[in-house]
Design a protein around this motif. Sequence first.
Motif, PDB file in Angstrom:
ATOM      1  N   TYR A  76       2.366  -1.301   1.378  1.00  0.00           N
ATOM      2  CA  TYR A  76       1.641  -0.555   0.333  1.00  0.00           C
ATOM      3  C   TYR A  76       2.583  -0.133  -0.793  1.00  0.00           C
ATOM      4  N   GLN A  77       3.833   0.163  -0.463  1.00  0.00           N
ATOM      5  CA  GLN A  77       4.791   0.534  -1.504  1.00  0.00           C
ATOM      6  C   GLN A  77       4.972  -0.618  -2.483  1.00  0.00           C
ATOM      7  N   LYS A  78       5.042  -1.829  -1.940  1.00  0.00           N
ATOM      8  CA  LYS A  78       5.192  -3.001  -2.812  1.00  0.00           C
ATOM      9  C   LYS A  78       3.951  -3.169  -3.695  1.00  0.00           C
ATOM     10  N   VAL A  79       2.786  -2.940  -3.125  1.00  0.00           N
ATOM     11  CA  VAL A  79       1.540  -3.081  -3.892  1.00  0.00           C
ATOM     12  C   VAL A  79       1.503  -2.065  -5.036  1.00  0.00           C
ATOM     13  N   ILE A  80       1.900  -0.841  -4.734  1.00  0.00           N
ATOM     14  CA  ILE A  80       1.852   0.227  -5.743  1.00  0.00           C
ATOM     15  C   ILE A  80       2.885  -0.028  -6.835  1.00  0.00           C
ATOM     16  N   THR A  81       4.032  -0.509  -6.434  1.00  0.00           N
ATOM     17  CA  THR A  81       5.093  -0.782  -7.409  1.00  0.00           C
ATOM     18  C   THR A  81       4.691  -1.899  -8.357  1.00  0.00           C
ATOM     19  N   LYS A  96      -3.194   3.955  -2.676  1.00  0.00           N
ATOM     20  CA  LYS A  96      -2.113   4.946  -2.789  1.00  0.00           C
ATOM     21  C   LYS A  96      -2.261   6.044  -1.733  1.00  0.00           C
ATOM     22  N   GLU A  97      -3.501   6.429  -1.481  1.00  0.00           N
ATOM     23  CA  GLU A  97      -3.720   7.447  -0.433  1.00  0.00           C
ATOM     24  C   GLU A  97      -3.351   6.887   0.939  1.00  0.00           C
ATOM     25  N   ILE A  98      -3.768   5.655   1.190  1.00  0.00           N
ATOM     26  CA  ILE A  98      -3.420   5.025   2.475  1.00  0.00           C
ATOM     27  C   ILE A  98      -1.899   4.937   2.605  1.00  0.00           C
ATOM     28  N   ALA A  99      -1.236   4.576   1.503  1.00  0.00           N
ATOM     29  CA  ALA A  99       0.227   4.468   1.524  1.00  0.00           C
ATOM     30  C   ALA A  99       0.862   5.781   1.968  1.00  0.00           C
ATOM     31  N   LEU A 100       0.328   6.892   1.464  1.00  0.00           N
ATOM     32  CA  LEU A 100       0.872   8.200   1.844  1.00  0.00           C
ATOM     33  C   LEU A 100       0.677   8.468   3.338  1.00  0.00           C
ATOM     34  N   HIS A 101      -0.489   8.101   3.867  1.00  0.00           N
ATOM     35  CA  HIS A 101      -0.722   8.296   5.307  1.00  0.00           C
ATOM     36  C   HIS A 101       0.285   7.481   6.127  1.00  0.00           C
ATOM     37  N   GLU A 102       0.498   6.258   5.704  1.00  0.00           N
ATOM     38  CA  GLU A 102       1.444   5.405   6.452  1.00  0.00           C
ATOM     39  C   GLU A 102       2.842   6.022   6.421  1.00  0.00           C
ATOM     40  N   PHE A 132       1.962 -13.385   2.147  1.00  0.00           N
ATOM     41  CA  PHE A 132       0.806 -12.797   1.465  1.00  0.00           C
ATOM     42  C   PHE A 132       0.787 -13.172  -0.010  1.00  0.00           C
ATOM     43  N   GLU A 133      -0.428 -13.245  -0.543  1.00  0.00           N
ATOM     44  CA  GLU A 133      -0.597 -13.420  -1.987  1.00  0.00           C
ATOM     45  C   GLU A 133      -0.638 -12.010  -2.592  1.00  0.00           C
ATOM     46  N   MET A 134       0.510 -11.549  -3.061  1.00  0.00           N
ATOM     47  CA  MET A 134       0.627 -10.142  -3.476  1.00  0.00           C
ATOM     48  C   MET A 134       0.245  -9.908  -4.939  1.00  0.00           C
ATOM     49  N   THR A 135      -0.086 -10.951  -5.664  1.00  0.00           N
ATOM     50  CA  THR A 135      -0.323 -10.780  -7.101  1.00  0.00           C
ATOM     51  C   THR A 135      -1.802 -10.743  -7.463  1.00  0.00           C
ATOM     52  N   THR A 136      -2.671 -10.959  -6.495  1.00  0.00           N
ATOM     53  CA  THR A 136      -4.103 -10.900  -6.795  1.00  0.00           C
ATOM     54  C   THR A 136      -4.780  -9.833  -5.942  1.00  0.00           C
TER      55      THR A 136
END
Lengths: 234, 274
Positions: A76-81, A96-102, A132-136
Motif C-alpha cells: 500500500y505504501q508503494k501504491v500511495i507513493t 490510504k486508510e487500509i495502509a494505516l491499519h496494516e 503486479f500491474e502497479m500503474t493501473t
Amino acid sequence: MAEPVTNSSFTFSALPSRRRFLRAAGTTVAASLVLAACGDDDPEPVPTSNLLSLGAGDVGIMSYLYRLKQLQAEFYQKVITAPPTGMTTAELDVLKEIALHEQVQRDFLRALLEQNSQVALLLAVQYSFASFEMTTRQGVLSAARQLEDLGVAAMNGVGNLISTFLNLNLVTKITSVEARHAATVRNLLTPGSFAGTDVVNTEGLDKVLTPTEGVVELNKFSSIPFTAAFLPTS
Amino acid sequence: MNFLSFLDALSQADSVSSISRRPTLQQLRRAAAALSPIALSVAATRPAAAQRTGNALDALLLALRLERLQQEFYTRAAASTNLASLNADLQVLKAHQTAHVTKLENILRDSGGTLPAQPNYDFRGGANNPGNAIFAADVFTNPATFLAVAQTLEDFGVRAYKAALPVLANDEALLQLVLRMHSVEARHAAHVRRLRGQKAWVSGLDTGGPVPGKTDRFYEGEDRVKQFVTATTEQDITKLTGYDTADKLPPITESFDEPLTIPAVETLLARFTY
C-alpha cells in the motif's frame, strides 16, 4: 519500516551461501537460516538454498502474521507513493486508510515479538511487487484483493495452531479487520463481490490456508524465502 | 443465562492460560460443571466420544441463535418489495446465513443435541416492547432503517463470534470452521457499512452506531488502544514510536475488532427475540 536486524552470528549482507545453521540466543530456530529441505524428493534445483525460519510456537505464528502485514503495508505504501492511473481520490483515500491499519498491525506485531525476546525474527527482507500491474487502477485493486484474501485465509489457518487464549483473541481481532479490507477492495474492483464464490464456498465458509501454504504465497514476493517448517502443525 | 455467565467467568479466568487440546481431568470437571440442560440430555443418550460437552456446546448454541436471527432477518428482507433495490446483496447474505445455520444445526444434531425452538423475532430491537425499540418500525419497508439494523447485527455478529471462539479452542476442527464463518460475517459487516456510506471498519466507538443513544452498547469497548503482548503485559499502541499523535488514534482503534463478553452478547441478542 523494519530496520535491518543483526544478531551476533551474522548480518544480512554476510548471508552465507553454504549449508549453515544458526541458532539465535534463547531459541533453537528463531531467525535461523536453514538449508532448504529440497533433497531427493524435489527434482528441481532451488535457486536459493537459504530459508528464513519464521520461528516456532505462538511467537512463530505471530512472526508469520508480522511478515504478511509487512508485505501488505509495503504494497500500500508503494501504491500511495505512486498512485495508479484511473483511480479516484475517494478510492485512494480508502487504500490510504487500509495502509494505516496494516502499519498499525505490523508495528504492533513487531512490538509483540520484541517484547517476547524474538528480535532475531525481525530480520529485514525486501518485497518485490514486480508480478503486479502497479500503474493501473485495475492492476492495483486486483493485487490488493489478492493480498487481502490471502491475509484472511492465512489468519483463518492459524487459530487452531495457537496455544494461548490471549493470542487466539488477538488473531481474531485482526482477522475480521482483514476481512473488512478484503470485502472493501473486492467491492471497489467488482461491486457486490465482497464475499464472492471464489472466496466463500457454498457452506458459507471463507478460505483457509495452512502456514505452509501461506508461506508459498509470501515467498512469491520476499527477497529471502521463509519457511514454516518450525511452526506448529496441530 | 447462568451457565453462560459462568462460562464467561471461566474464559476470563482462563484468558492468559494455555489452550490444551487434550482435555485434562480438570477440564472435564469444568465441562461437567458447565453442562447445559441439553448437554445433560446428550450425555444420557450418546457415547462420550460423539458428544460436544458443555463449553463447546454452549458456544455453538450461541452462534446458532445469532445465525438464525440473521437468517430470518435477510429472509424477510429478501421477500420485501420495498427492498428490491438491495435484492442481489440480500440473496448473497441470506445464502451465507442459511448455510451457517445448516452447518451449526448439523453439528449439533450429529453430536446428539436437541435443536432449540425458534424464538419470535423483533427486528426493531425492543424485545416485543415498542417502547423499548432501538429502530423505527419500518425495518423491512425503508432501506435506510433496514441497513441501520443490518449494520448493527453484522458488527454485533463479528464481536459475538469473538466471544464464542475461545470456548471452542479445545477442538481444532470446530474452531477453524467457526473462524471461517466469523470472517464471512466481517465481510458482510464491511459491505453493509459501505452501503450506508460508512467506513467499512469500526472507528473508535463508531459515534454510537447507526442510532446514537440506542446502539451505543453494540460498540462499547471498540475504542481500545491496548493489546496484550505477553500474558501479563499490555502494549499501549499510542505509545509506540510514530503513533503518539492524535491523527493515529482512529486507525489504531480501527485495526482491531474487539470481542464482546458472553453476557453482553446474551443481553444484546435478547433485544431481538422474545
